[in-house]
Design an enzyme around this catalytic site. Structure first.
Site, PDB file in Angstrom:
ATOM      1  N   THR A 238     -64.717  41.764 -17.004  1.00 23.53           N
ATOM      2  CA  THR A 238     -65.813  41.376 -17.906  1.00 23.53           C
ATOM      3  C   THR A 238     -66.054  39.878 -17.885  1.00 23.53           C
ATOM      4  OG1 THR A 238     -64.207  41.330 -19.708  1.00 23.53           O
ATOM      5  CG2 THR A 238     -65.567  43.313 -19.524  1.00 23.53           C
TER       6      THR A 238
ATOM      7  N   LEU B  93     -55.176  36.255 -23.079  1.00 28.92           N
ATOM      8  CA  LEU B  93     -56.492  36.724 -23.537  1.00 28.92           C
ATOM      9  C   LEU B  93     -57.023  37.883 -22.707  1.00 28.92           C
ATOM     10  CD1 LEU B  93     -56.325  33.928 -24.991  1.00 28.92           C
ATOM     11  CD2 LEU B  93     -58.736  33.639 -24.505  1.00 28.92           C
TER      12      LEU B  93
ATOM     13  N   THR C 138     -53.795  47.251 -19.821  1.00 27.19           N
ATOM     14  CA  THR C 138     -53.950  45.790 -19.819  1.00 27.19           C
ATOM     15  C   THR C 138     -53.243  45.181 -21.016  1.00 27.19           C
ATOM     16  OG1 THR C 138     -56.018  45.909 -18.601  1.00 27.19           O
ATOM     17  CG2 THR C 138     -55.676  43.927 -19.914  1.00 27.19           C
TER      18      THR C 138
ATOM     19  N   ASN D 246     -45.753  41.714 -18.955  1.00 28.89           N
ATOM     20  CA  ASN D 246     -45.715  40.745 -17.848  1.00 28.89           C
ATOM     21  C   ASN D 246     -45.748  39.297 -18.332  1.00 28.89           C
ATOM     22  OD1 ASN D 246     -45.405  42.626 -15.813  1.00 28.89           O
ATOM     23  ND2 ASN D 246     -47.609  43.003 -15.680  1.00 28.89           N
TER      24      ASN D 246
ATOM     25  N   ARG E 262     -38.588  33.947 -18.714  1.00 27.10           N
ATOM     26  CA  ARG E 262     -37.986  33.246 -17.566  1.00 27.10           C
ATOM     27  C   ARG E 262     -38.223  31.751 -17.633  1.00 27.10           C
ATOM     28  NH1 ARG E 262     -39.639  37.811 -14.864  1.00 27.10           N
ATOM     29  NH2 ARG E 262     -41.664  36.924 -14.388  1.00 27.10           N
TER      30      ARG E 262
ATOM     31  N   TYR F  76     -58.100  50.360 -27.466  1.00 31.07           N
ATOM     32  CA  TYR F  76     -58.112  48.916 -27.761  1.00 31.07           C
ATOM     33  C   TYR F  76     -57.211  48.627 -28.962  1.00 31.07           C
ATOM     34  CZ  TYR F  76     -60.144  44.288 -28.756  1.00 31.07           C
ATOM     35  OH  TYR F  76     -60.343  42.937 -28.992  1.00 31.07           O
TER      36      TYR F  76
ATOM     37  N   LYS G 195     -53.594  46.816 -28.714  1.00 36.71           N
ATOM     38  CA  LYS G 195     -53.351  45.501 -29.331  1.00 36.71           C
ATOM     39  C   LYS G 195     -52.215  45.573 -30.348  1.00 36.71           C
ATOM     40  CE  LYS G 195     -56.645  42.768 -27.579  1.00 36.71           C
ATOM     41  NZ  LYS G 195     -56.409  41.441 -26.977  1.00 36.71           N
TER      42      LYS G 195
ATOM     43  N   ARG H 220     -71.852  43.636 -27.460  1.00 38.99           N
ATOM     44  CA  ARG H 220     -71.503  43.340 -28.860  1.00 38.99           C
ATOM     45  C   ARG H 220     -72.755  42.948 -29.624  1.00 38.99           C
ATOM     46  NH1 ARG H 220     -65.934  40.059 -27.915  1.00 38.99           N
ATOM     47  NH2 ARG H 220     -66.878  39.689 -25.881  1.00 38.99           N
TER      48      ARG H 220
HETATM   49  P1  NAD Z   1     -64.168  38.870 -22.489  1.00 38.09           P
HETATM   50  O1  NAD Z   1     -64.353  40.281 -22.090  1.00 38.09           O
HETATM   51  O2  NAD Z   1     -65.282  37.913 -22.251  1.00 38.09           O
HETATM   52  O3  NAD Z   1     -62.858  38.264 -21.842  1.00 38.09           O
HETATM   53  C1  NAD Z   1     -61.759  39.026 -21.405  1.00 38.09           C
HETATM   54  C2  NAD Z   1     -61.347  38.509 -20.035  1.00 38.09           C
HETATM   55  O4  NAD Z   1     -60.189  39.228 -19.590  1.00 38.09           O
HETATM   56  C3  NAD Z   1     -62.433  38.714 -18.974  1.00 38.09           C
HETATM   57  O5  NAD Z   1     -62.602  37.534 -18.220  1.00 38.09           O
HETATM   58  C4  NAD Z   1     -61.882  39.854 -18.113  1.00 38.09           C
HETATM   59  O6  NAD Z   1     -62.362  39.842 -16.786  1.00 38.09           O
HETATM   60  C5  NAD Z   1     -60.386  39.608 -18.227  1.00 38.09           C
HETATM   61  N1  NAD Z   1     -59.578  40.802 -17.973  1.00 38.09           N
HETATM   62  C6  NAD Z   1     -59.750  42.050 -18.472  1.00 38.09           C
HETATM   63  N2  NAD Z   1     -58.798  42.867 -18.013  1.00 38.09           N
HETATM   64  C7  NAD Z   1     -57.985  42.120 -17.209  1.00 38.09           C
HETATM   65  C8  NAD Z   1     -56.844  42.408 -16.425  1.00 38.09           C
HETATM   66  N3  NAD Z   1     -56.305  43.646 -16.373  1.00 38.09           N
HETATM   67  N4  NAD Z   1     -56.271  41.402 -15.701  1.00 38.09           N
HETATM   68  C9  NAD Z   1     -56.804  40.158 -15.721  1.00 38.09           C
HETATM   69  N5  NAD Z   1     -57.899  39.831 -16.437  1.00 38.09           N
HETATM   70  C10 NAD Z   1     -58.489  40.801 -17.171  1.00 38.09           C
HETATM   71  O7  NAD Z   1     -63.797  38.907 -24.055  1.00 38.09           O
HETATM   72  P2  NAD Z   1     -63.509  37.725 -25.088  1.00 38.09           P
HETATM   73  O8  NAD Z   1     -64.404  37.929 -26.228  1.00 38.09           O
HETATM   74  O9  NAD Z   1     -63.476  36.412 -24.394  1.00 38.09           O
HETATM   75  O10 NAD Z   1     -62.037  38.127 -25.562  1.00 38.09           O
HETATM   76  C11 NAD Z   1     -60.878  37.436 -25.119  1.00 38.09           C
HETATM   77  C12 NAD Z   1     -59.661  37.971 -25.870  1.00 38.09           C
HETATM   78  O11 NAD Z   1     -59.818  37.768 -27.269  1.00 38.09           O
HETATM   79  C13 NAD Z   1     -59.452  39.473 -25.662  1.00 38.09           C
HETATM   80  O12 NAD Z   1     -58.060  39.722 -25.547  1.00 38.09           O
HETATM   81  C14 NAD Z   1     -59.976  40.075 -26.958  1.00 38.09           C
HETATM   82  O13 NAD Z   1     -59.337  41.278 -27.260  1.00 38.09           O
HETATM   83  C15 NAD Z   1     -59.644  38.989 -27.963  1.00 38.09           C
HETATM   84  N6  NAD Z   1     -60.546  39.077 -29.127  1.00 38.09           N
HETATM   85  C16 NAD Z   1     -61.856  38.713 -29.038  1.00 38.09           C
HETATM   86  C17 NAD Z   1     -62.683  38.843 -30.142  1.00 38.09           C
HETATM   87  C18 NAD Z   1     -64.134  38.456 -30.106  1.00 38.09           C
HETATM   88  O14 NAD Z   1     -64.834  38.674 -31.098  1.00 38.09           O
HETATM   89  N7  NAD Z   1     -64.658  37.844 -29.066  1.00 38.09           N
HETATM   90  C19 NAD Z   1     -62.176  39.360 -31.343  1.00 38.09           C
HETATM   91  C20 NAD Z   1     -60.843  39.747 -31.375  1.00 38.09           C
HETATM   92  C21 NAD Z   1     -60.025  39.584 -30.279  1.00 38.09           C
HETATM   93  N1  UDP Z   2     -73.853  47.129 -33.672  1.00 37.90           N
HETATM   94  C1  UDP Z   2     -75.195  47.391 -33.902  1.00 37.90           C
HETATM   95  N2  UDP Z   2     -76.067  47.263 -32.860  1.00 37.90           N
HETATM   96  C2  UDP Z   2     -75.683  46.862 -31.617  1.00 37.90           C
HETATM   97  C3  UDP Z   2     -74.310  46.577 -31.381  1.00 37.90           C
HETATM   98  C4  UDP Z   2     -73.416  46.735 -32.433  1.00 37.90           C
HETATM   99  O1  UDP Z   2     -75.585  47.742 -35.023  1.00 37.90           O
HETATM  100  O2  UDP Z   2     -76.554  46.758 -30.729  1.00 37.90           O
HETATM  101  C5  UDP Z   2     -72.908  47.240 -34.805  1.00 37.90           C
HETATM  102  C6  UDP Z   2     -71.654  48.050 -34.506  1.00 37.90           C
HETATM  103  O3  UDP Z   2     -71.874  49.420 -34.735  1.00 37.90           O
HETATM  104  C7  UDP Z   2     -70.670  47.427 -35.486  1.00 37.90           C
HETATM  105  C8  UDP Z   2     -71.106  45.975 -35.578  1.00 37.90           C
HETATM  106  O4  UDP Z   2     -72.460  45.941 -35.109  1.00 37.90           O
HETATM  107  O5  UDP Z   2     -70.806  48.022 -36.748  1.00 37.90           O
HETATM  108  C9  UDP Z   2     -70.267  45.036 -34.729  1.00 37.90           C
HETATM  109  O6  UDP Z   2     -70.183  45.600 -33.433  1.00 37.90           O
HETATM  110  P1  UDP Z   2     -69.508  44.852 -32.208  1.00 37.90           P
HETATM  111  O7  UDP Z   2     -69.562  45.794 -31.053  1.00 37.90           O
HETATM  112  O8  UDP Z   2     -70.095  43.506 -32.024  1.00 37.90           O
HETATM  113  O9  UDP Z   2     -67.995  44.593 -32.632  1.00 37.90           O
HETATM  114  P2  UDP Z   2     -66.894  45.377 -33.483  1.00 37.90           P
HETATM  115  O10 UDP Z   2     -66.654  44.503 -34.646  1.00 37.90           O
HETATM  116  O11 UDP Z   2     -67.404  46.727 -33.898  1.00 37.90           O
HETATM  117  O12 UDP Z   2     -65.753  45.472 -32.553  1.00 37.90           O
END
Ligand code: NAD
Ligand code: UDP
Length: 312
Positions: A36, A72, A91, A98, A105, A144, A148, A185
């Protein structure tokens, strides 16, 4: 200067973190399988001799001499983490094993990007760290949420059993530039729909709430938390406690973009949490941090980013 590994470094949050840690004078290795994430997110960092990009899947071992690890790697959008749910849980679980093995280490410090999703559809509001959550273990979000949650368990067990220096942050909904346009999202969906004058898709009746944090606030907070003494392992919530309904978010995006788009309603996905708002008193008692960017200001930045991406 620290040598820092960022798994998921080419993702939305990871790319901002790479940039900040390089600006602070560190050496940074981004590890990503580009599921992603996107190389364009970190292309502007290529010329920096202290930056390295590694294509690798974190479900496999990885060896490097590092002082700190930010873990991340994991798809974060429901659309993407449900695309291949078995891979998503691998993952989180194998990826954590990992990075924890590497930290053990190297005697490196390791931070886990956990999530507000560990609270599931919460019955305690706002969410405090002491709340154990209300997660369906067999639903479509479980790959997910439970991945987590298991990652948090692994972090705590490596800490208790092997004295690994760990930090766990529970990140609440974060948005900003470099979200992928097809991320799925809510913030990116609404902005893209508004900029293209397409219908704005609210799932359910739009009364469900979220609390949106701008990415700069998040990145400042997690870097500060990483630098705290070892006794502060977390988990700590990190988010912006200003709570909005999804309908309010849609109306704000409509106002800020001046779009002709109309709101339409679609079914609420299964197990979609009805409310979410962080209690951030714990992290505020540990570090000098609180979110500073209001939703309206953060949305304006994000809208102008997506205008560029869409060449409008
Ligand atoms: P994102 O999808 O943009 O980033 C995730 C990254 O991880 C991507 O670059 C993807 O290619 C890489 N990735 C996925 N699977 C992998 C694997 N098996 N090996 C190596 N790389 C891999 O999402 P983000 O919003 O930047 O989220 C980053 C982290 O923060 C995630 O762990 C997510 O769960 C956590 N997080 C984000 C939010 C948010 O609102 N953005 C909220 C809660 C937690
Ligand atoms: N949602 C929505 N329209 C969209 C995408 C998401 O109404 O096009 C809603 C979704 O059902 C959730 C909230 O917006 O209630 C936040 O969704 P998101 O996927 O951003 O993150 P979440 O907090 O659910 O992981």
């Amino acid at each position: 200067m620290q040598r820092i590994l960022i798994t998921g470094g080419a993702g939305f949050i990871g790319s901002h973190l790479c940039e900040k840690l390089l600006n602070e004078g560190n050496e940074v290795i981004s590890l990503d399988n580009y599921f992603t994430g996107n190389k364009n997110n970190i292309r502007h960092l290529h010329a920096n001799p202290y930056f390295e990009m590694v294509r690798h899947d974190i479900t496999r071992d990885f060896y490097a001499e590092v002082d700190q690890i930010y873990n991340l790697a994991c798809p974060a959008s429901p659309v993407h983490y449900q695309y291949n749910p078995i891979k998503t849980i691998k993952t989180s679980v194998m990826g954590s094993i990992n990075v924890l093995g590497l930290a053990k280490r190297m005697r490196a410090k390791v931070l886990q990007a956990s999530t507000s999703e560990v609270y599931g559809d919460p019955e305690v509001h706002p969410q405090v760290e002491a709340y154990w959550g209300n997660v369906n273990p067999i639903g479509i979000r479980s790959c997910y949420d439970e991945g987590k949650r298991c990652a948090e368990t692994l972090f705590m067990d490596y800490h208790r059993q092997n004295r690994v220096r760990i930090k766990i942050v529970r990140i609440f909904n974060t948005y900003g530039p470099r979200m992928q346009p097809d991320d799925g999202r809510v913030v990116s969906n609404f902005i893209i729909q508004a900029l293209q004058n397409k219908d704005i898709t609210i799932y359910g009746d739009g009364s469900q709430t979220r609390s949106f944090q701008y990415v700069d606030d998040l990145v400042n907070g997690i870097v500060k938390f990483m630098d705290t003494p070892d006794e502060f392992t977390g988990p700590v919530n990190i988010g912006n406690p200003d709570e909005f309904t999804i309908k309010q978010l849609a109306e704000l995006v409509i106002r800020l973009t001046g779009t002709q788009s109309k709101i339409i309603y679609k079914p609420l996905p299964e197990n979609d949490p009805l409310q979410r708002k962080p209690d951030i008193s714990l992290i505020k008692s540990i570090i000098d941090w609180e979110p500073t960017i209001q939703l309206e200001d953060g949305l304006k930045e994000t809208i102008s980013y997506f205008k560029n991406v869409l060449k409008l």
